[in-house]
Design a protein around this motif. Sequence first.
Motif, PDB file in Angstrom:
ATOM      1  N   ASP A  96       0.829  -1.211   0.000  1.00  0.00           N
ATOM      2  CA  ASP A  96       0.000   0.000   0.000  1.00  0.00           C
ATOM      3  C   ASP A  96       0.866   1.265   0.000  1.00  0.00           C
ATOM      4  O   ASP A  96       0.677   2.175   0.805  1.00  0.00           O
ATOM      5  N   LEU A  97       1.802   1.318  -0.946  1.00  0.00           N
ATOM      6  CA  LEU A  97       2.720   2.455  -1.057  1.00  0.00           C
ATOM      7  C   LEU A  97       2.000   3.686  -1.595  1.00  0.00           C
ATOM      8  O   LEU A  97       1.063   3.564  -2.405  1.00  0.00           O
ATOM      9  N   PRO A  98       2.412   4.869  -1.200  1.00  0.00           N
ATOM     10  CA  PRO A  98       1.812   6.078  -1.764  1.00  0.00           C
ATOM     11  C   PRO A  98       2.222   6.246  -3.222  1.00  0.00           C
ATOM     12  O   PRO A  98       3.311   5.840  -3.633  1.00  0.00           O
ATOM     13  N   TYR A 158       2.942   9.173  -5.645  1.00  0.00           N
ATOM     14  CA  TYR A 158       3.175  10.617  -5.629  1.00  0.00           C
ATOM     15  C   TYR A 158       3.076  11.200  -7.035  1.00  0.00           C
ATOM     16  O   TYR A 158       3.536  10.599  -8.015  1.00  0.00           O
ATOM     17  N   VAL A 161       6.367   5.859  -7.473  1.00  0.00           N
ATOM     18  CA  VAL A 161       6.010   4.840  -6.495  1.00  0.00           C
ATOM     19  C   VAL A 161       7.312   4.531  -5.759  1.00  0.00           C
ATOM     20  O   VAL A 161       8.214   3.922  -6.337  1.00  0.00           O
ATOM     21  N   THR A 174      -2.863   5.203  -3.711  1.00  0.00           N
ATOM     22  CA  THR A 174      -1.915   4.271  -3.115  1.00  0.00           C
ATOM     23  C   THR A 174      -1.950   2.968  -3.906  1.00  0.00           C
ATOM     24  O   THR A 174      -2.963   2.638  -4.534  1.00  0.00           O
ATOM     25  N   THR A 175      -0.873   2.216  -3.851  1.00  0.00           N
ATOM     26  CA  THR A 175      -0.805   0.970  -4.631  1.00  0.00           C
ATOM     27  C   THR A 175      -1.834  -0.049  -4.173  1.00  0.00           C
ATOM     28  O   THR A 175      -2.250  -0.903  -4.960  1.00  0.00           O
TER      29      THR A 175
END
Length: 382
Positions: free
Chosen positions: A154-156, A158, A187, A202-203
């Motif tokens: 659950d990476l942001p 940008y 990412v 988010t991923t």
Amino acid sequence: MEDTVKLFYEDSFVKEFEAAVLSCVPEKDGYKAVLDRTAFFPEGGGQYGDIGWLNETEVMDTQEKEGIIYHYIRTPLEVGITVHGRLDWETRFERMQQHSGEHIVSGIIHRRFGYNNVGFHLGADYCTMDFNGPITREELKEIEEEANRAVFSDLPVYVLYPDKETLAGMEYRSKIEIEGQVRIIEVPGVDVCACCAPHVLTTGQIGLIKLVDMINYKGGERITMLSGFRALADYQRKQESTKRIGASLCEKETGIADAVERLKEDHVMQKGQIATLRRQIIQYQAKEIEITSDIVSVFEKELPGDGPRELMNLVLERGAKICAVFAGDDEGGYRYVIGSRSEDVRPLNQKLKENFGARGGGKPEMVQGSLTGTSEEIKALL
């Protein structure tokens, strides 16, 4: 006319908005309208333009030219009014899932192999990516696993607008030379890429990445990917198929591959047995045929494959001067083969063409083709 204000760059999750109609002119089977502001993303970066509605008017496509976004609609809008824009959000979100998933996969491949994504197409039901280098099936599986680890983390995601000095010091992927402000999608730890399209926040919103196919393409690889809801729909279809196959074979889902392999082996064995029986039947048929004239005509409804030629050769071996075998019936027409060990059979074939419109040809010792006619008429001619 000033450039259209792009609300999708301010917030990729804007689903509805209000805007003024600046122009609306006829275009092919409908009209194209320009608004002062819009959340409809125009076609670009391998992604189709958004669809949806302006008031009750359907938006069929969205395109951009020189900073102006055109909404292709079915019915006209009055210039000067304020309209309520509403995206087909299910379609837009699904496309964002695919596009963000593509960035993750392309970033992983670029970092691992140094390959570039040289082609990207986000279709209505699939997404393809072209890479300029070879990838093995085992490596593809590893790429898929790493991509899903990035999703589950659950990476942001940008969105960056770096100035020229900052951009000069950045390492990022880009397929084309970009003039003016460069928009960067990052990412963290996975990918940094120039991109004009809207993305998820988010991923984790991608849900799942599934790499369903890979083929060699222009010296590299074309990978087909399904993400998010598309991956779920694909799993549901395949699960339903698996259940139906398992029920037909009376096997558990985990055992259907072995069951199909056994079925295939049985099929091959049975085909061999059937071929042997057919040859035996043809041999019996050949023995029963009376050779009472120079041209022996044989009509059989069921003679699949090379059956007509096999029967002809057997009759010739028994001493027939010329043998003509016709497989089929009066209604559906006939396949035929005519052969001889001593005569040129091409004149007979020419007669069949002249009288029955036969299509075919061959050598002096054998001709074959197809025609439409009755068995009695054909016999009379021969």
